[in-house]
Design a protein around this motif. Structure first.
Motif, PDB file in Angstrom:
ATOM      1  N   GLY A  89       7.895   7.232   4.736  1.00  0.00           N
ATOM      2  CA  GLY A  89       8.691   6.590   5.779  1.00  0.00           C
ATOM      3  C   GLY A  89       8.152   6.898   7.162  1.00  0.00           C
ATOM      4  N   ASN A  90       7.691   8.125   7.357  1.00  0.00           N
ATOM      5  CA  ASN A  90       7.094   8.487   8.645  1.00  0.00           C
ATOM      6  C   ASN A  90       5.784   7.743   8.891  1.00  0.00           C
ATOM      7  OD1 ASN A  90       9.040  10.241   9.772  1.00  0.00           O
ATOM      8  ND2 ASN A  90       8.376  11.866   8.378  1.00  0.00           N
ATOM      9  N   VAL A  91       5.009   7.522   7.834  1.00  0.00           N
ATOM     10  CA  VAL A  91       3.779   6.725   7.960  1.00  0.00           C
ATOM     11  C   VAL A  91       4.143   5.294   8.363  1.00  0.00           C
ATOM     12  CG1 VAL A  91       1.848   5.700   6.669  1.00  0.00           C
ATOM     13  CG2 VAL A  91       2.418   8.127   6.366  1.00  0.00           C
ATOM     14  N   PRO A 145      13.115   7.602   8.729  1.00  0.00           N
ATOM     15  CA  PRO A 145      12.084   7.354   7.712  1.00  0.00           C
ATOM     16  C   PRO A 145      12.673   6.839   6.401  1.00  0.00           C
ATOM     17  CG  PRO A 145      12.083   9.682   8.374  1.00  0.00           C
ATOM     18  CD  PRO A 145      13.115   8.981   9.186  1.00  0.00           C
ATOM     19  N   TYR A 146      13.845   7.341   6.031  1.00  0.00           N
ATOM     20  CA  TYR A 146      14.482   6.874   4.797  1.00  0.00           C
ATOM     21  C   TYR A 146      14.951   5.429   4.938  1.00  0.00           C
ATOM     22  CZ  TYR A 146      14.432  11.809   3.565  1.00  0.00           C
ATOM     23  OH  TYR A 146      14.037  13.091   3.293  1.00  0.00           O
ATOM     24  N   ALA A 147      15.483   5.101   6.109  1.00  0.00           N
ATOM     25  CA  ALA A 147      15.922   3.722   6.355  1.00  0.00           C
ATOM     26  C   ALA A 147      14.724   2.776   6.345  1.00  0.00           C
ATOM     27  CB  ALA A 147      16.674   3.636   7.681  1.00  0.00           C
ATOM     28  N   ASP A 204       0.822  -1.220   0.000  1.00  0.00           N
ATOM     29  CA  ASP A 204       0.000   0.000   0.000  1.00  0.00           C
ATOM     30  C   ASP A 204       0.852   1.265   0.000  1.00  0.00           C
ATOM     31  OD1 ASP A 204      -2.310  -1.517  -0.018  1.00  0.00           O
ATOM     32  OD2 ASP A 204      -2.749  -1.205   2.118  1.00  0.00           O
ATOM     33  N   LEU A 205       2.009   1.204   0.656  1.00  0.00           N
ATOM     34  CA  LEU A 205       2.876   2.380   0.753  1.00  0.00           C
ATOM     35  C   LEU A 205       3.782   2.560  -0.461  1.00  0.00           C
ATOM     36  CD1 LEU A 205       3.833   2.245   4.535  1.00  0.00           C
ATOM     37  CD2 LEU A 205       2.201   3.785   3.418  1.00  0.00           C
ATOM     38  N   ARG A 212       3.243   3.201  11.873  1.00  0.00           N
ATOM     39  CA  ARG A 212       2.580   1.886  11.919  1.00  0.00           C
ATOM     40  C   ARG A 212       3.419   0.872  12.697  1.00  0.00           C
ATOM     41  NH1 ARG A 212      -1.579   0.596   8.437  1.00  0.00           N
ATOM     42  NH2 ARG A 212      -1.745  -1.144   9.880  1.00  0.00           N
ATOM     43  N   LEU A 213       4.753   0.954  12.556  1.00  0.00           N
ATOM     44  CA  LEU A 213       5.636   0.029  13.269  1.00  0.00           C
ATOM     45  C   LEU A 213       5.726   0.371  14.757  1.00  0.00           C
ATOM     46  CD1 LEU A 213       8.574  -0.336  10.717  1.00  0.00           C
ATOM     47  CD2 LEU A 213       6.679  -1.939  11.122  1.00  0.00           C
TER      48      LEU A 213
END
Length: 163
Positions: free
Chosen positions: A80-82, A117-119, A59-60, A86-87
């Motif tokens: 990445g922030n989304v 977020p990039y990782a 979905d992402l 969620r995690l």
């Protein structure tokens, strides 16, 4: 991730040196993988939990998540922030994890927060296609796929390497 140019991409996206990325990624990537494993466990465990994680990654953006980070253009950290939200659904838990990653890597908390977020995008974009099958080819790819699935389904402990 290292062979694909992932660390150089993280350096470019987060605006820091490759040496710093190596320090942070050595803690951040396994930590994010552990968060994914926890996500799998809390969403039914086993195949059911892996399916929920894979649906989230698809979905992402699936493999496009990694491609966006690997691009020479500046990527937005929004997706990445989304994923991080969620995690780590609890904001305090997310902040605690960033602080722990910063402490363990010996790097600045803000830098780790900027890189996270990039990782997450890079890791999800790497894992998604391999687990959904589009990234596994031949017996080596299928063996690696089995190892990834086993690691995600593991109930505790760090991800296991080959051996």
């Amino acid at each position: 991730l290292l062979r694909s140019g992932g660390f150089e991409a993280l350096s470019r996206q987060a605006g820091c040196s490759p040496a710093i990325v190596t320090d942070v990624a050595g803690v951040l990537i396994p930590g994010l993988f552990d968060a994914m494993r926890h996500f799998v466990r809390t969403h039914g465990g086993g195949d059911a939990g892996v399916n929920v994680l894979m649906n989230l990654i698809i979905d992402l953006g699936d493999g496009d998540l990694a491609a966006e980070v690997l691009s020479h253009d500046k990527a937005s950290p929004d997706v990445g922030n989304v994923l991080l939200a969620r995690l780590y659904p609890d904001r305090t838990g997310r902040e605690d994890a960033i602080g722990r990653f910063a402490f363990e890597s010996g790097q600045d908390r803000q830098l780790v927060g900027r890189m996270a977020p990039y990782a997450a995008m890079l890791l999800a974009g790497y894992l998604g296609p391999r687990i959904t099958g589009s990234g596994a080819s031949g017996s080596a790819g299928l063996k690696a796929l089995g190892s990834l699935l086993d690691a995600l389904k593991a109930s505790e402990g760090p991800p296991q390497g080959p051996g």
